[in-house]
Design an enzyme around this catalytic site. Structure first.
Site, PDB file in Angstrom:
ATOM      1  N   HIS A   1       3.346  -4.599   7.639  1.00 25.40           N
ATOM      2  CA  HIS A   1       3.043  -3.717   6.508  1.00 25.40           C
ATOM      3  C   HIS A   1       2.116  -4.459   5.537  1.00 25.40           C
ATOM      4  CE1 HIS A   1       3.665  -0.135   4.062  1.00 25.40           C
ATOM      5  NE2 HIS A   1       3.486  -0.963   3.051  1.00 25.40           N
ATOM      6  N   ALA A   2       1.002  -3.828   5.174  1.00 25.28           N
ATOM      7  CA  ALA A   2      -0.043  -4.500   4.405  1.00 25.28           C
ATOM      8  C   ALA A   2       0.464  -4.946   3.032  1.00 25.28           C
ATOM      9  CB  ALA A   2      -1.228  -3.560   4.218  1.00 25.28           C
TER      10      ALA A   2
ATOM     11  N   HIS B   1      -7.325  -0.825  -1.080  1.00 22.76           N
ATOM     12  CA  HIS B   1      -6.070  -0.824  -1.837  1.00 22.76           C
ATOM     13  C   HIS B   1      -5.582  -2.258  -2.052  1.00 22.76           C
ATOM     14  CE1 HIS B   1      -2.004   0.665  -2.948  1.00 22.76           C
ATOM     15  NE2 HIS B   1      -1.619  -0.465  -2.402  1.00 22.76           N
ATOM     16  N   GLU B   2      -5.518  -3.021  -0.977  1.00 17.67           N
ATOM     17  CA  GLU B   2      -4.989  -4.392  -1.085  1.00 17.67           C
ATOM     18  C   GLU B   2      -5.900  -5.271  -1.938  1.00 17.67           C
ATOM     19  OE1 GLU B   2      -2.060  -4.901  -0.345  1.00 17.67           O
ATOM     20  OE2 GLU B   2      -1.762  -3.112   0.854  1.00 17.67           O
TER      21      GLU B   2
ATOM     22  N   HIS C   1      -5.287  -5.043  -5.551  1.00 18.39           N
ATOM     23  CA  HIS C   1      -4.198  -5.906  -6.037  1.00 18.39           C
ATOM     24  C   HIS C   1      -4.730  -7.308  -6.331  1.00 18.39           C
ATOM     25  CE1 HIS C   1      -0.876  -3.166  -5.414  1.00 18.39           C
ATOM     26  NE2 HIS C   1      -1.032  -3.086  -4.124  1.00 18.39           N
TER      27      HIS C   1
ATOM     28  N   GLU D   1      -0.941  -0.286  -8.197  1.00 28.29           N
ATOM     29  CA  GLU D   1      -1.180   0.457  -6.956  1.00 28.29           C
ATOM     30  C   GLU D   1      -2.427   1.338  -7.039  1.00 28.29           C
ATOM     31  OE1 GLU D   1       0.372  -0.406  -4.413  1.00 28.29           O
ATOM     32  OE2 GLU D   1       1.990  -1.524  -5.373  1.00 28.29           O
TER      33      GLU D   1
ATOM     34  N   HIS E   1       9.625   0.392   2.658  1.00 27.51           N
ATOM     35  CA  HIS E   1       9.986   0.045   1.277  1.00 27.51           C
ATOM     36  C   HIS E   1      11.491   0.102   1.003  1.00 27.51           C
ATOM     37  CE1 HIS E   1       5.799   1.116   1.474  1.00 27.51           C
ATOM     38  NE2 HIS E   1       5.568   0.466   0.362  1.00 27.51           N
TER      39      HIS E   1
ATOM     40  N   TYR F   1       3.870   4.416  -6.526  1.00 25.60           N
ATOM     41  CA  TYR F   1       2.827   5.068  -5.717  1.00 25.60           C
ATOM     42  C   TYR F   1       2.592   6.506  -6.176  1.00 25.60           C
ATOM     43  CZ  TYR F   1       3.782   1.044  -2.741  1.00 25.60           C
ATOM     44  OH  TYR F   1       3.978  -0.233  -2.270  1.00 25.60           O
TER      45      TYR F   1
END
Ligand code: X8Z
Ligand code: ZN
Length: 607
Positions: A346-347, A376-377, A380, A404, A506, A516
């Protein structure tokens, strides 16, 4: 007589229990608790937490990249130590309650007390037990396998197949077999809830759910009211989308697989959890929308691999004026799935030292979903780097929804026109204006369909932590929420020992999920602000802020605040408003809403 040092006085009382009752040896034994002491306590606490975080991040990284008996052991051991220390510091803030502190210090005290996702009580052994459970839950998930056509298949491959396979039987097999992995989690999960609630109560919260809801610079009940307001603003659009998709899928699969009324079976929506539906666009595309625009094909035909996808993500941020990623990012990140060992696929994005050691860990596949996830990552990572100079407790998002939303906001600028700019697509292949509806509907399948899913995961956990739902009812309560909010049902009867929440990363990973939902709303607020800044006048979904240093500068001003100010201040700094609201999202999808209303005329919607 000189004052005895605090510690010496305490040493005269042997047990913690005795401590409460024993009288001080001298009248002056209790040193006054002052604001200066509170400030020193906080400085020490932040230093301890920063050191612990760096240490445990290295261990967690190794564990997530090489899941073995021994790295699990290390992770559980370090996790317990770090949790116990964090809990000790959190409980120690109680000595400063009632003291008149400067507002910033008071806010930090609240952060220190409320920031432990799964808190342990202070009693001996509790942190160890809790850390053992959370490590075990994560590993069970990450090493879980299902089957496809009888062959044992890892989760990350099943995820990909769920997007493309169209056979009812094969989808059912993957869907059902994946949910075998979570059956053994249930008793551990229930025990975890019990211990963590005890920890939360010790810290002054009703339960863990209330603790989570208290992390938003507002009263936890006001937070719930805000979330409900946001949901009620977008729910009508979701219901129209559901209605249209159900009718089209029923046409494709037949009413025996997808009934024309009632909820949709959860296995035919192009995603293991029915959380985003963009992958079934071709099955529901309206004729007038023209040929579907397939981002996966574009990436594959341009010869992109996982590394190139990440480099493209970096280049986007560079075009806004952000510094390039450090060399160590490329040396230390995990970008593709290793074949020789178990990893957490999971990323995720990490900042190991809270300075420049930023990395991602992803089992990247060359497809449009993962191109979004790369952005997305990286969002962060760029956020983490922007706030690195702040005090330890401020080195996080303005709230977790902001964290997020950053990369997702950039992802909204990955338009066909942008793809031409970076040489990924030929200008001749840009969908014409007539294709706008198709593009937008495709996007809505991902972004709008996600909203009720984003909302319900923590509604379930809130019920679990509050005790409103007991372990015997975990699965029924899960499906009650899935049905109520998403209008989906399991494609097969669920057995009594099923624990379907555990088949979503999660839940065993204990990552709060309301973030999210908030991010889905916020990213459109950010996108609209940014598009206004570049003077964009066309439809919002064709706007790309690629190359705008002005947007980069304004965006960075919000990012570098971290959590040093309450989130409405951060929001205002970039967007000019202090409220999270769904207006920008609704404006973005307004043409889709018109289309759906017309298509659904005469249909009986809802479930
Ligand atoms: O978990 C994630 C990210 C890591 S923070 C990949 N997301 C949620 C999910 O996959 O369920 C991003 C969208 C929602
Ligand atoms: Zn994320």
């Amino acid at each position: 007589m000189p004052r005895l040092p605090f510690k010496t006085t305490l040493m005269t009382c042997l047990s913690a229990l005795a401590l409460v009752h024993c009288a001080p040896e001298t009248e002056t034994a209790d040193p006054p608790i002052t604001a200066e002491k509170a400030a020193q306590f906080m400085a020490d606490a932040e230093q301890t937490l920063a050191e612990n975080s760096e240490f445990s991040s290295h261990v967690s990284w190794v564990n997530a990249n090489f899941i073995t008996y021994d790295t699990n052991w290390l992770k559980a051991r370090v996790g317990a130590q770090v949790k116990a220390e964090a809990v000790r510091l959190a409980n120690a803030t109680k000595q400063f309650q009632g003291l008149d502190l400067p507002p910033e210090l008071r806010r930090k005290m609240d952060m220190l007390r409320g920031r432990i996702t799964i808190p342990a009580p202070e009693k001996p052994g509790a942190a160890q037990e809790l850390s053992g459970i959370t490590t075990s839950l994560s590993t069970t998930y990450s090493t879980g396998k299902g089957t496809y056509q009888g062959a044992v298949t890892p989760g990350v491959d099943l995820e990909e197949l769920m997007a493309t396979v169209r056979s009812d039987a094969a989808l059912k097999e993957m869907w059902t077999s994946w949910r075998e992995i979570s059956k053994p989690m249930k008793s551990e999960y229930a025990r975890m809830v019990e211990i963590a609630n005890e920890g939360a109560r010790e810290l002054g919260y009703g339960d863990v759910g209330q603790m989570w809801r208290s992390g938003y610079d507002m009263d936890p009940d006001a937070f719930v009211a805000m979330v409900e307001r946001l949901w009620s603003d977008v729910a009508p659009l979701y219901e129209e989308l559901h209605c249209y998709v159900r009718a089209e899928l029923s046409g494709h699969y037949g009413a025996d697989v997808v009934p024309q009324e009632g909820p949709i079976p959860a296995h035919v929506l192009g995603n293991m959890w029915a959380q985003q539906w963009g992958n079934i666009y071709e099955l529901i595309a309206p004729e007038e929308a023209g040929a579907p625009f397939d981002g996966t094909v574009v990436l594959q035909e341009a010869g992109y691999d996982a590394l190139k996808m990440v480099q493209a993500g970096e280049a986007f941020f560079s075009s806004l004026g952000f510094d390039p990623l450090p060399q160590t990012f490329w040396e230390r990140s995990l970008i593709t799935k290793p074949q020789d060992r178990e990893v957490v696929c999971h990323a995720s994005a990490w900042n190991i030292d809270d300075e420049d050691d930023i990395r991602i860990k992803m089992c990247t596949k060359v497809n449009a979903d993962d191109f979004q996830t790369v952005h997305h990552e990286l969002g962060h990572n760029y956020y983490q780097r922007a706030y690195k100079a702040k005090d330890y407790l401020y080195r996080t998002g303005a709230n977790d929804g902001f964290h997020e939303a950053i990369g997702d906001m950039i992802g909204l600028s990955v338009t066909p026109e942008y793809m031409v700019q970076i040489g990924l697509l030929d200008a001749a292949d840009v969908p014409p204006a007539e294709a706008d509806l198709g593009l937008l509907l495709q996007s809505a399948l991902d972004k709008v369909a996600f909203l009720p899913f984003g909302l319900l995961i923590d509604k379930w956990r809130w019920q679990v932590f509050s005790g409103a739902v007991s372990p015997d009812d975990y699965n029924e309560a899960w499906w009650a929420l899935r049905t109520r909010y998403q209008g989906v049902v399991p494609p097969v009867d669920r057995p009594g020992d099923a624990f379907d929440p555990g088949a979503k990363y999660h839940i065993p990973g204990n990552t709060p999920y309301m973030r999210y939902f908030l991010a889905r709303i916020l990213q459109f607020q950010f996108h609209k602000t940014a598009c206004d800044m570049v003077g964009w006048e066309g439809p919002l979904h064709r706007c790309s802020i690629y190359g705008s240093a002005a947007v980069g500068e304004a965006f960075n001003a919000m990012l570098e605040l971290g959590a040093s100010k309450p989130w409405p201040d951060a929001l205002e700094a970039f967007t000019g408003t202090r409220e999270m609201d769904a207006t920008a999202l609704l404006e973005y999808y307004a043409p889709v809403a018109d289309f759906l209303n017309k298509e659904n005329a005469g249909r009986s919607c809802g479930w």
